[in-house]
Design an enzyme around this catalytic site. Structure first.
Site, short mmCIF file in Angstrom:
data_model
loop_
_atom_site.label_atom_id
_atom_site.label_comp_id
_atom_site.label_asym_id
_atom_site.label_seq_id
_atom_site.Cartn_x
_atom_site.Cartn_y
_atom_site.Cartn_z
N LYS A 1 -6.53 10.15 -1.23
CA LYS A 1 -5.52 10.91 -0.50
C LYS A 1 -4.66 11.74 -1.47
O LYS A 1 -5.18 12.57 -2.18
CB LYS A 1 -4.67 9.95 0.34
CG LYS A 1 -5.48 8.84 1.02
CD LYS A 1 -6.45 9.36 2.04
CE LYS A 1 -6.96 8.28 2.96
NZ LYS A 1 -8.36 7.95 2.88
N ASP B 1 0.88 -1.17 0.00
CA ASP B 1 0.00 0.00 0.00
C ASP B 1 0.92 1.22 0.00
O ASP B 1 1.59 1.51 1.00
CB ASP B 1 -0.90 -0.04 1.24
CG ASP B 1 -1.88 1.15 1.29
OD1 ASP B 1 -1.55 2.22 0.75
OD2 ASP B 1 -2.95 1.00 1.90
N1 PLP Z 1 -4.79 2.73 2.70
C1 PLP Z 1 -4.41 3.71 3.54
C2 PLP Z 1 -2.96 3.80 3.94
C3 PLP Z 1 -5.35 4.60 4.05
O1 PLP Z 1 -4.95 5.56 4.90
C4 PLP Z 1 -6.72 4.47 3.66
C5 PLP Z 1 -7.75 5.38 4.18
O2 PLP Z 1 -7.54 6.16 5.07
C6 PLP Z 1 -7.06 3.43 2.80
C7 PLP Z 1 -6.08 2.60 2.32
C8 PLP Z 1 -8.50 3.23 2.37
O3 PLP Z 1 -8.82 4.17 1.41
P1 PLP Z 1 -10.33 4.68 1.06
O4 PLP Z 1 -10.81 5.46 2.23
O5 PLP Z 1 -10.12 5.45 -0.19
O6 PLP Z 1 -11.16 3.45 0.84
#
Ligand code: PLP
Length: 385
Positions: A202, A177
């Site tokens: 983000k 990620d």
């Molecule tokens: N990965 C990370 C590191 C995150 O901080 C977040 C959400 O805060 C996600 C994935 C999930 O993303 P989304 O809110 O777009 O589904």
């Protein structure tokens, strides 16, 4: 000049754009059509249909995001969680086992601990900074290893190169990620990762106004995830695709400013008498600063810290701050501040949070693009006794 030799800044603007401008439009128009005239496609996945994520707005983004990380392919999704869940469900079948980093984004942690058992999937957690401990967790059924570029909210930097090598040695798919770093600071496919995942909600979009995700990496794996997405239905709406496309063009200028401001703020906090600890990979005091310097082009816009006065002092700080908005999420132009114990990590038990080092009074700051001097002055007034 070949497309590959162009810098990331140029790729952000030009990669993937239609070769012939649509009606001369410089900005990509929104294709608000759910279906497209049949032109003889022989496979279901080649029919042009909105849920199959293959309208012009999707295709432009797929090419652009793949180019940004130097990858073979990319896929956009309806959210970061859609990217994460669809990827794991595409790669794992009942009976399979996953190795995952122990300090993960709360939604990912919830998914693999709460939803996996009913699907016949198993997970073991690993300390991403301790490769010698990994072989003991390996099973015959292990299919993938899942890590984050920088851990949330403590900004740990695991041994990412060891994760790639371990995956290759044992025939696993390596998944990372990369939301916190963004392609400006780190490009996982160029370091050997099979798949890189983003919450495009983000940094990629950067304006706190959409939800979106992406999977970037090996073409054969992205194709598998694309087919699973067609079944699970987490496709990105064309209007959100348009906003993501517009937002991503300024990714490099935003992230470089956020890198610089976060480093200045981290240094200010580290010297402040009311602050007991600052977690930021750009600080020389960070336990993995050397590794972060080797791997990343910048240290990112996220930092976390604890105050000597604990939880009470943290709540007072959040009340007094005028610029950072007290809200979850991160990576946008506005600075956002939270206490992870009550937001991103509230799904973990207090015991688990303590084991991972997430104190109740820990404060996480996502640095926006306001002037760093103004942010530091605001933090200074809010930290006054
Ligand atoms: N990965 C990370 C590191 C995150 O901080 C977040 C959400 O805060 C996600 C994935 C999930 O993303 P989304 O809110 O777009 O589904």
């Amino acid at each position: 000049m070949t497309t590959l030799s162009r810098s990331l800044d140029t790729q952000l603007i030009h990669a993937g754009e239609p070769e012939t401008r649509i009606e001369g439009a410089v900005g990509m128009p929104i294709f608000q059509s759910s279906t497209y005239e049949y032109t003889g496609a022989s496979s279901y996945h080649d029919i042009k249909y909105i849920r199959l994520n293959n309208t012009p707005n999707h295709c432009v983004l797929h090419a652009k995001l793949a180019a940004l990380e130097g990858a073979e392919a990319a896929l956009v999704t309806a959210s970061g969680m859609a990217a994460i869940s669809t990827t794991l469900l595409a790669l794992l079948s009942a009976g399979d086992h996953l190795l995952a980093q122990d300090c993960l984004y709360g939604g990912t942690h919830d998914f693999i601990t709460r939803d996996f058992p009913a699907l016949g999937l198993a997970v073991d957690f690993i300390d991403a900074d301790d490769p010698p401990s990994w072989p003991s967790k390996l099973r015959r059924e292990t299919r993938a290893i899942y890590v984050e570029t920088m851990s949330n909210p403590l900004l740990g930097v695991g041994d990412l190169e060891a994760a790639v090598a371990f995956a290759r040695r044992h025939g696993l798919v390596s998944i990372i990620d990369n939301t916190f770093a963004s392609p400006v600071n780190f490009r996982p496919p160029q370091r050997g990762f099979d798949l890189s995942i983003h919450s495009c909600t983000k940094y990629m979009n950067g304006h706190d106004d959409i939800v979106a995700g992406a999977v970037i990496g090996r073409a054969d794996l992205v194709k598998k995830v694309t087919h699973k997405l067609a079944h699970l239905g987490g496709s990105l709406d064309p209007h959100a695709a348009f906003l993501l496309h517009r937002g991503v063009k300024t990714l490099a200028v935003r992230v470089r400013q956020q890198n610089a401001s976060a480093l200045e703020i981290a240094r200010f906090l580290e010297c402040h008498p009311a602050v007991s600890r600052v977690n930021y990979p750009g600080l020389e005091s960070h336990p993995r600063h050397d590794r972060a310097r080797d791997l990343f082009d910048g240290f990112g816009g996220m930092l976390s810290f604890e105050l000597r006065g604990g939880l009470e002092a943290a709540e007072r700080l959040l009340d007094r701050l005028e610029l950072p908005i007290c809200a979850p999420s991160l990576g946008g132009v506005e600075s956002l501040i939270t206490r992870p114990a009550t937001t991103s990590h509230s799904g973990l038990s207090r015991q688990d949070r303590q084991r991972l080092g997430i104190a109740d009074g820990l404060v996480r700051l996502s640095v926006g693009i306001e002037a760093s001097g103004d942010l530091i002055a605001d933090l200074g007034q809010a930290l006054r006794e």
